[in-house]
Design a protein around this motif. Structure first.
Motif, PDB file in Angstrom:
ATOM      1  N   SER A 122      20.328 -52.630 -44.629  1.00 45.93           N
ATOM      2  CA  SER A 122      20.217 -53.125 -45.996  1.00 45.93           C
ATOM      3  C   SER A 122      21.606 -53.203 -46.638  1.00 45.93           C
ATOM      4  O   SER A 122      21.814 -53.959 -47.576  1.00 45.93           O
ATOM      5  CB  SER A 122      19.326 -52.212 -46.841  1.00 45.93           C
ATOM      6  OG  SER A 122      18.120 -51.970 -46.156  1.00 45.93           O
ATOM      7  N   ALA A 123      22.546 -52.408 -46.121  1.00 45.48           N
ATOM      8  CA  ALA A 123      23.898 -52.373 -46.699  1.00 45.48           C
ATOM      9  C   ALA A 123      24.912 -53.145 -45.849  1.00 45.48           C
ATOM     10  O   ALA A 123      26.105 -53.119 -46.130  1.00 45.48           O
ATOM     11  CB  ALA A 123      24.345 -50.918 -46.845  1.00 45.48           C
ATOM     12  N   ARG A 124      24.431 -53.830 -44.808  1.00 42.67           N
ATOM     13  CA  ARG A 124      25.375 -54.549 -43.934  1.00 42.67           C
ATOM     14  C   ARG A 124      25.810 -55.867 -44.560  1.00 42.67           C
ATOM     15  O   ARG A 124      25.001 -56.581 -45.146  1.00 42.67           O
ATOM     16  CB  ARG A 124      24.712 -54.821 -42.582  1.00 42.67           C
ATOM     17  CG  ARG A 124      25.584 -55.684 -41.677  1.00 42.67           C
ATOM     18  CD  ARG A 124      25.177 -55.600 -40.258  1.00 42.67           C
ATOM     19  NE  ARG A 124      23.944 -56.303 -39.966  1.00 42.67           N
ATOM     20  CZ  ARG A 124      23.428 -56.387 -38.740  1.00 42.67           C
ATOM     21  NH1 ARG A 124      24.034 -55.806 -37.719  1.00 42.67           N
ATOM     22  NH2 ARG A 124      22.311 -57.041 -38.537  1.00 42.67           N
ATOM     23  N   ARG A 125      27.073 -56.196 -44.423  1.00 42.79           N
ATOM     24  CA  ARG A 125      27.601 -57.501 -44.826  1.00 42.79           C
ATOM     25  C   ARG A 125      28.466 -58.020 -43.674  1.00 42.79           C
ATOM     26  O   ARG A 125      29.106 -57.242 -42.985  1.00 42.79           O
ATOM     27  CB  ARG A 125      28.470 -57.399 -46.094  1.00 42.79           C
ATOM     28  CG  ARG A 125      27.731 -56.870 -47.329  1.00 42.79           C
ATOM     29  CD  ARG A 125      26.648 -57.841 -47.835  1.00 42.79           C
ATOM     30  NE  ARG A 125      25.982 -57.337 -49.024  1.00 42.79           N
ATOM     31  CZ  ARG A 125      24.907 -56.558 -49.018  1.00 42.79           C
ATOM     32  NH1 ARG A 125      24.360 -56.183 -47.871  1.00 42.79           N
ATOM     33  NH2 ARG A 125      24.367 -56.147 -50.153  1.00 42.79           N
ATOM     34  N   VAL A 126      28.447 -59.346 -43.509  1.00 41.32           N
ATOM     35  CA  VAL A 126      29.149 -59.951 -42.373  1.00 41.32           C
ATOM     36  C   VAL A 126      30.088 -61.026 -42.901  1.00 41.32           C
ATOM     37  O   VAL A 126      29.753 -61.751 -43.849  1.00 41.32           O
ATOM     38  CB  VAL A 126      28.124 -60.598 -41.401  1.00 41.32           C
ATOM     39  CG1 VAL A 126      28.814 -61.125 -40.153  1.00 41.32           C
ATOM     40  CG2 VAL A 126      27.031 -59.612 -41.009  1.00 41.32           C
ATOM     41  N   CYS A 127      31.258 -61.153 -42.281  1.00 43.70           N
ATOM     42  CA  CYS A 127      32.197 -62.198 -42.718  1.00 43.70           C
ATOM     43  C   CYS A 127      31.726 -63.556 -42.202  1.00 43.70           C
ATOM     44  O   CYS A 127      31.452 -63.714 -41.013  1.00 43.70           O
ATOM     45  CB  CYS A 127      33.609 -61.905 -42.203  1.00 43.70           C
ATOM     46  SG  CYS A 127      34.736 -63.256 -42.596  1.00 43.70           S
ATOM     47  N   SER A 128      31.669 -64.531 -43.112  1.00 41.42           N
ATOM     48  CA  SER A 128      31.194 -65.858 -42.720  1.00 41.42           C
ATOM     49  C   SER A 128      32.234 -66.597 -41.878  1.00 41.42           C
ATOM     50  O   SER A 128      31.921 -67.577 -41.221  1.00 41.42           O
ATOM     51  CB  SER A 128      30.852 -66.675 -43.968  1.00 41.42           C
ATOM     52  OG  SER A 128      31.962 -66.690 -44.829  1.00 41.42           O
ATOM     53  N   GLU A 129      33.484 -66.118 -41.896  1.00 40.44           N
ATOM     54  CA  GLU A 129      34.534 -66.809 -41.130  1.00 40.44           C
ATOM     55  C   GLU A 129      34.737 -66.184 -39.747  1.00 40.44           C
ATOM     56  O   GLU A 129      34.682 -66.863 -38.746  1.00 40.44           O
ATOM     57  CB  GLU A 129      35.876 -66.750 -41.879  1.00 40.44           C
ATOM     58  CG  GLU A 129      35.866 -67.423 -43.231  1.00 40.44           C
ATOM     59  CD  GLU A 129      35.718 -68.936 -43.114  1.00 40.44           C
ATOM     60  OE1 GLU A 129      36.266 -69.512 -42.155  1.00 40.44           O
ATOM     61  OE2 GLU A 129      35.049 -69.527 -43.991  1.00 40.44           O
ATOM     62  N   CYS A 130      34.991 -64.860 -39.717  1.00 39.33           N
ATOM     63  CA  CYS A 130      35.379 -64.250 -38.426  1.00 39.33           C
ATOM     64  C   CYS A 130      34.308 -63.341 -37.841  1.00 39.33           C
ATOM     65  O   CYS A 130      34.471 -62.828 -36.734  1.00 39.33           O
ATOM     66  CB  CYS A 130      36.700 -63.492 -38.561  1.00 39.33           C
ATOM     67  SG  CYS A 130      36.560 -61.939 -39.481  1.00 39.33           S
ATOM     68  N   GLY A 131      33.222 -63.098 -38.572  1.00 40.37           N
ATOM     69  CA  GLY A 131      32.124 -62.290 -38.023  1.00 40.37           C
ATOM     70  C   GLY A 131      32.324 -60.789 -38.153  1.00 40.37           C
ATOM     71  O   GLY A 131      31.480 -60.002 -37.705  1.00 40.37           O
ATOM     72  N   GLU A 132      33.445 -60.355 -38.756  1.00 37.08           N
ATOM     73  CA  GLU A 132      33.679 -58.907 -38.932  1.00 37.08           C
ATOM     74  C   GLU A 132      32.506 -58.287 -39.708  1.00 37.08           C
ATOM     75  O   GLU A 132      31.971 -58.895 -40.630  1.00 37.08           O
ATOM     76  CB  GLU A 132      35.004 -58.710 -39.688  1.00 37.08           C
ATOM     77  CG  GLU A 132      35.454 -57.287 -39.846  1.00 37.08           C
ATOM     78  CD  GLU A 132      35.908 -56.630 -38.537  1.00 37.08           C
ATOM     79  OE1 GLU A 132      36.005 -57.320 -37.501  1.00 37.08           O
ATOM     80  OE2 GLU A 132      36.152 -55.411 -38.567  1.00 37.08           O
ATOM     81  N   ILE A 133      32.130 -57.072 -39.304  1.00 39.05           N
ATOM     82  CA  ILE A 133      30.969 -56.422 -39.917  1.00 39.05           C
ATOM     83  C   ILE A 133      31.426 -55.313 -40.864  1.00 39.05           C
ATOM     84  O   ILE A 133      32.287 -54.498 -40.516  1.00 39.05           O
ATOM     85  CB  ILE A 133      30.058 -55.813 -38.821  1.00 39.05           C
ATOM     86  CG1 ILE A 133      29.611 -56.900 -37.854  1.00 39.05           C
ATOM     87  CG2 ILE A 133      28.859 -55.116 -39.439  1.00 39.05           C
ATOM     88  CD1 ILE A 133      29.045 -56.375 -36.555  1.00 39.05           C
ATOM     89  N   TYR A 134      30.852 -55.280 -42.069  1.00 40.63           N
ATOM     90  CA  TYR A 134      31.137 -54.214 -43.048  1.00 40.63           C
ATOM     91  C   TYR A 134      29.840 -53.510 -43.390  1.00 40.63           C
ATOM     92  O   TYR A 134      28.750 -54.015 -43.128  1.00 40.63           O
ATOM     93  CB  TYR A 134      31.741 -54.807 -44.329  1.00 40.63           C
ATOM     94  CG  TYR A 134      33.091 -55.432 -44.079  1.00 40.63           C
ATOM     95  CD1 TYR A 134      34.254 -54.696 -44.227  1.00 40.63           C
ATOM     96  CD2 TYR A 134      33.192 -56.761 -43.656  1.00 40.63           C
ATOM     97  CE1 TYR A 134      35.493 -55.256 -43.965  1.00 40.63           C
ATOM     98  CE2 TYR A 134      34.419 -57.336 -43.383  1.00 40.63           C
ATOM     99  CZ  TYR A 134      35.573 -56.577 -43.543  1.00 40.63           C
ATOM    100  OH  TYR A 134      36.798 -57.130 -43.268  1.00 40.63           O
ATOM    101  N   ASN A 135      29.983 -52.343 -44.015  1.00 45.99           N
ATOM    102  CA  ASN A 135      28.795 -51.657 -44.499  1.00 45.99           C
ATOM    103  C   ASN A 135      29.120 -51.041 -45.852  1.00 45.99           C
ATOM    104  O   ASN A 135      30.113 -50.307 -45.975  1.00 45.99           O
ATOM    105  CB  ASN A 135      28.343 -50.595 -43.496  1.00 45.99           C
ATOM    106  CG  ASN A 135      26.956 -50.116 -43.844  1.00 45.99           C
ATOM    107  OD1 ASN A 135      26.745 -49.458 -44.856  1.00 45.99           O
ATOM    108  ND2 ASN A 135      25.985 -50.499 -43.028  1.00 45.99           N
ATOM    109  N   LEU A 136      28.309 -51.372 -46.865  1.00 42.39           N
ATOM    110  CA  LEU A 136      28.617 -50.932 -48.220  1.00 42.39           C
ATOM    111  C   LEU A 136      28.466 -49.417 -48.376  1.00 42.39           C
ATOM    112  O   LEU A 136      28.917 -48.852 -49.368  1.00 42.39           O
ATOM    113  CB  LEU A 136      27.728 -51.664 -49.241  1.00 42.39           C
ATOM    114  CG  LEU A 136      27.816 -53.196 -49.190  1.00 42.39           C
ATOM    115  CD1 LEU A 136      26.967 -53.819 -50.286  1.00 42.39           C
ATOM    116  CD2 LEU A 136      29.261 -53.682 -49.300  1.00 42.39           C
TER     117      LEU A 136
END
Ligand code: AMP
Length: 210
Positions: A122-136
């Motif tokens: 639910s807290a995952r975000r992904v970069c639309s350009e390079c696909g790097e994964i973040y988590n809030l």
């Protein structure tokens, strides 16, 4: 980096951290990263026939039919290098097809609970350009909504909504968990506890594959 003659599989339910570990592995080993989820999302965003067929399954959190996946992966297996499979195989039938064409050296099974999967995804975000994964929750970008690596815009995957995540987890238990015994029987399975820091998990993964 030297070319590796090694074929690895990352196995785990949604939110186990397969993508995060995959990017660490390919940063340190010259393997071709083959994520069936990434390929399918690309097909969907390009509006191809395969993408159109796959989308309805993905939006529900169901698996895309084996025939479509097997064709898609066969078309990608043309590199003179080892592979890191991420999110593939997901059924026994996909695993059987794969073992007909490639020898798999290690299968890393990253184990997490359903509650943790829902919390993380639910807290995952992904970069639309390079696909790097973040988590809030534990791996925030420095600037909200912007990728630290390439300044691309971050987005939330449409299947990272709680009701879809739950279905993806059930799908994993029903259709993919049998792969744990399949690979254990072949002596290639390494199980790691996925409910720890990504760096700690990576150290264990690295020592298992080196
Ligand atoms: P992932 O990015 O690996 O979580 O995959 C996202 C979605 O793509 C899954 O929920 C499935 O709908 C579909 N998918 C990805 N890989 C496979 C596969 N090997 N077999 C069937 N469906 C897949």
């Amino acid at each position: 980096m030297a070319k590796m003659d090694l074929n690895l599989i990352l196995l785990g339910g949604p939110g186990a951290g397969k993508g995060t570990q995959a990017s660490r592995i390919v940063d340190s080993m010259d393997l071709v990263h083959l994520s069936t989820g990434d390929i399918l999302r690309e097909e969907v965003s390009e509006g191809t026939e395969l993408g159109r067929q796959a989308k309805e399954y993905m939006d529900r959190g169901d698996l895309v039919p084996d025939e479509l996946i097997i064709d898609m992966v066969s078309n990608k297996l043309d590199q003179d290098s080892g592979y890191l499979f991420d999110g593939f195989p997901r059924t026994i039938s996909q695993a059987e097809e794969l073992e007909d064409v490639l020898e798999i050296d290690k299968v890393i099974y990253i184990n997490i609970s359903k509650e943790e999967a829902v919390r993380r995804l639910s807290a995952r975000r992904v970069c639309s350009e390079c696909g790097e994964i973040y988590n809030l929750l534990f791996d925030k970008p420095s600037e909200p909504g912007v990728c630290d690596k390439c300044n691309g815009e971050l987005y939330q995957r449409s299947d990272d909504r709680p009701e879809v995540i739950r279905n993806r987890f059930e799908t994993f238990l029903e259709q993919s968990a049998p792969l744990i015994d399949f690979y254990r029987d072949r002596g290639t399975l390494v199980e790691v506890d996925g409910e720890r820091e990504p760096g700690e998990i990576f150290e264990e993964v690295r020592s298992a594959i080196s």
